[in-house]
Design a protein around this motif. Structure first.
Motif, PDB file in Angstrom:
ATOM      1  N   ILE A   1     -39.981 103.400 -12.839  1.00  0.00           N
ATOM      2  CA  ILE A   1     -38.935 104.086 -13.937  1.00  0.00           C
ATOM      3  C   ILE A   1     -39.327 105.693 -13.703  1.00  0.00           C
ATOM      4  CG2 ILE A   1     -38.679 104.670 -16.381  1.00  0.00           C
ATOM      5  CD1 ILE A   1     -39.447 101.335 -16.774  1.00  0.00           C
TER       6      ILE A   1
ATOM      7  N   ASP B   1     -32.123  93.080 -15.158  1.00  0.00           N
ATOM      8  CA  ASP B   1     -31.652  93.821 -16.461  1.00  0.00           C
ATOM      9  C   ASP B   1     -32.361  93.153 -17.675  1.00  0.00           C
ATOM     10  OD1 ASP B   1     -29.746  95.246 -15.139  1.00  0.00           O
ATOM     11  OD2 ASP B   1     -28.222  93.917 -15.093  1.00  0.00           O
TER      12      ASP B   1
ATOM     13  N   ASN C   1     -29.800 108.119 -17.532  1.00  0.00           N
ATOM     14  CA  ASN C   1     -31.000 107.177 -17.511  1.00  0.00           C
ATOM     15  C   ASN C   1     -30.899 105.978 -18.356  1.00  0.00           C
ATOM     16  OD1 ASN C   1     -31.950 108.701 -15.290  1.00  0.00           O
ATOM     17  ND2 ASN C   1     -32.682 109.839 -16.951  1.00  0.00           N
ATOM     18  N   SER C   2     -29.553 105.407 -18.566  1.00  0.00           N
ATOM     19  CA  SER C   2     -29.438 104.368 -19.547  1.00  0.00           C
ATOM     20  C   SER C   2     -30.301 102.984 -18.825  1.00  0.00           C
ATOM     21  CB  SER C   2     -27.952 103.899 -19.579  1.00  0.00           C
ATOM     22  OG  SER C   2     -27.684 103.195 -18.489  1.00  0.00           O
ATOM     23  N   PRO C   3     -30.687 102.349 -19.850  1.00  0.00           N
ATOM     24  CA  PRO C   3     -31.215 100.987 -19.332  1.00  0.00           C
ATOM     25  C   PRO C   3     -30.589 100.040 -18.001  1.00  0.00           C
ATOM     26  CG  PRO C   3     -31.319 101.017 -21.649  1.00  0.00           C
ATOM     27  CD  PRO C   3     -30.363 101.959 -21.257  1.00  0.00           C
TER      28      PRO C   3
ATOM     29  N   ILE D   1     -38.408  95.235 -22.210  1.00  0.00           N
ATOM     30  CA  ILE D   1     -39.498  96.303 -22.139  1.00  0.00           C
ATOM     31  C   ILE D   1     -38.744  97.524 -22.870  1.00  0.00           C
ATOM     32  CG2 ILE D   1     -40.879  95.830 -20.314  1.00  0.00           C
ATOM     33  CD1 ILE D   1     -39.437  97.592 -18.645  1.00  0.00           C
ATOM     34  N   TYR D   2     -37.418  97.426 -22.991  1.00  0.00           N
ATOM     35  CA  TYR D   2     -36.770  98.640 -23.958  1.00  0.00           C
ATOM     36  C   TYR D   2     -36.703  98.191 -25.301  1.00  0.00           C
ATOM     37  CZ  TYR D   2     -35.400 101.989 -20.115  1.00  0.00           C
ATOM     38  OH  TYR D   2     -35.510 103.023 -19.145  1.00  0.00           O
ATOM     39  N   PHE D   3     -36.164  96.958 -25.370  1.00  0.00           N
ATOM     40  CA  PHE D   3     -35.744  96.599 -26.891  1.00  0.00           C
ATOM     41  C   PHE D   3     -36.462  95.620 -27.583  1.00  0.00           C
ATOM     42  CE2 PHE D   3     -31.930  97.652 -24.287  1.00  0.00           C
ATOM     43  CZ  PHE D   3     -31.751  99.075 -24.995  1.00  0.00           C
TER      44      PHE D   3
ATOM     45  N   LEU E   1     -44.992  96.412 -20.930  1.00  0.00           N
ATOM     46  CA  LEU E   1     -44.797  97.168 -19.583  1.00  0.00           C
ATOM     47  C   LEU E   1     -45.937  97.177 -18.756  1.00  0.00           C
ATOM     48  CD1 LEU E   1     -42.686  99.169 -18.421  1.00  0.00           C
ATOM     49  CD2 LEU E   1     -43.944 100.899 -19.673  1.00  0.00           C
TER      50      LEU E   1
ATOM     51  N   GLU F   1     -43.849  98.794 -12.861  1.00  0.00           N
ATOM     52  CA  GLU F   1     -42.851  99.315 -13.580  1.00  0.00           C
ATOM     53  C   GLU F   1     -42.515 100.556 -14.175  1.00  0.00           C
ATOM     54  OE1 GLU F   1     -41.736  94.495 -15.519  1.00  0.00           O
ATOM     55  OE2 GLU F   1     -43.003  95.807 -16.543  1.00  0.00           O
TER      56      GLU F   1
ATOM     57  N   ILE G   1     -35.807  94.656 -18.020  1.00  0.00           N
ATOM     58  CA  ILE G   1     -35.380  96.096 -18.707  1.00  0.00           C
ATOM     59  C   ILE G   1     -35.079  95.848 -20.177  1.00  0.00           C
ATOM     60  CG2 ILE G   1     -33.907  98.157 -18.955  1.00  0.00           C
ATOM     61  CD1 ILE G   1     -35.974  98.434 -16.506  1.00  0.00           C
ATOM     62  N   LYS G   2     -34.366  95.072 -20.391  1.00  0.00           N
ATOM     63  CA  LYS G   2     -33.977  94.807 -21.878  1.00  0.00           C
ATOM     64  C   LYS G   2     -35.265  94.469 -22.782  1.00  0.00           C
ATOM     65  CE  LYS G   2     -29.330  93.618 -21.289  1.00  0.00           C
ATOM     66  NZ  LYS G   2     -28.248  92.621 -21.240  1.00  0.00           N
TER      67      LYS G   2
END
Length: 153
Positions: A133, A112, A99-101, A118-120, A125, A129, A115-116
């Motif tokens: 997820i 992509d 389940n990587s980004p 909201i992840y980093f 969020l 989404e 995703i980056k």
């Protein structure tokens, strides 16, 4: 993604015979924000706001999401890892990734870069989404909402 949080709030307030104040108290969302949500003046529905509203009403995420996102397609794409060189194949034995980004982005269809964000970074969020997820990582509707936002109570 278009949402119908206004319809959901109006329907549930009427069904429960609640005034706005009850929802404000139970959700801990300001009166002004509830008013904007009811009038359909909020373009982006954050995951946290969605969570606070459906839990305030005592609803399951699955019930609320069907009303708020009636056209959301929960079809998850298949993730196919990029082809690897001989060295890349060799290195597979040392990797532990699930389940990587990148995989989540592919499965959900969320861009992509988004995703980056909201992840980093500090991207807010959105509710749809997180719903996608959850599906991509094999969780039930509301499971990640509760795990993430429920701990903030």
């Amino acid at each position: 993604m278009e949402h119908r949080i206004d319809k959901y709030i109006l329907e549930r307030l009427e069904e429960l015979n609640w005034f706005d104040k009850t929802l404000v108290d139970k959700s801990e969302i300001s009166k002004g924000q509830i008013s904007k949500l009811k009038k359909g003046l909020v373009e982006r529905l954050t995951a946290e706001t969605f969570y606070k509203i459906y839990t305030a009403f005592g609803d399951l995420c699955s019930k609320a999401s069907k009303i708020v996102y009636p056209t959301l397609d929960f079809k998850i794409n298949k993730y196919v890892a990029p082809e690897r060189s001989d060295f890349g194949q060799f290195m597979l034995q040392f990797e532990e990734s699930k389940n990587s980004p990148e995989e989540v982005a592919t499965k959900t269809g969320i861009d992509d870069e988004r995703i980056k964000e909201i992840y980093f970074r500090r991207g807010a969020l959105e509710a749809y989404e997180l719903l996608l997820i959850e599906k991509a990582v094999g969780k039930n509707p509301g499971e990640l909402f509760e795990a993430f936002f429920g701990q903030k109570k």
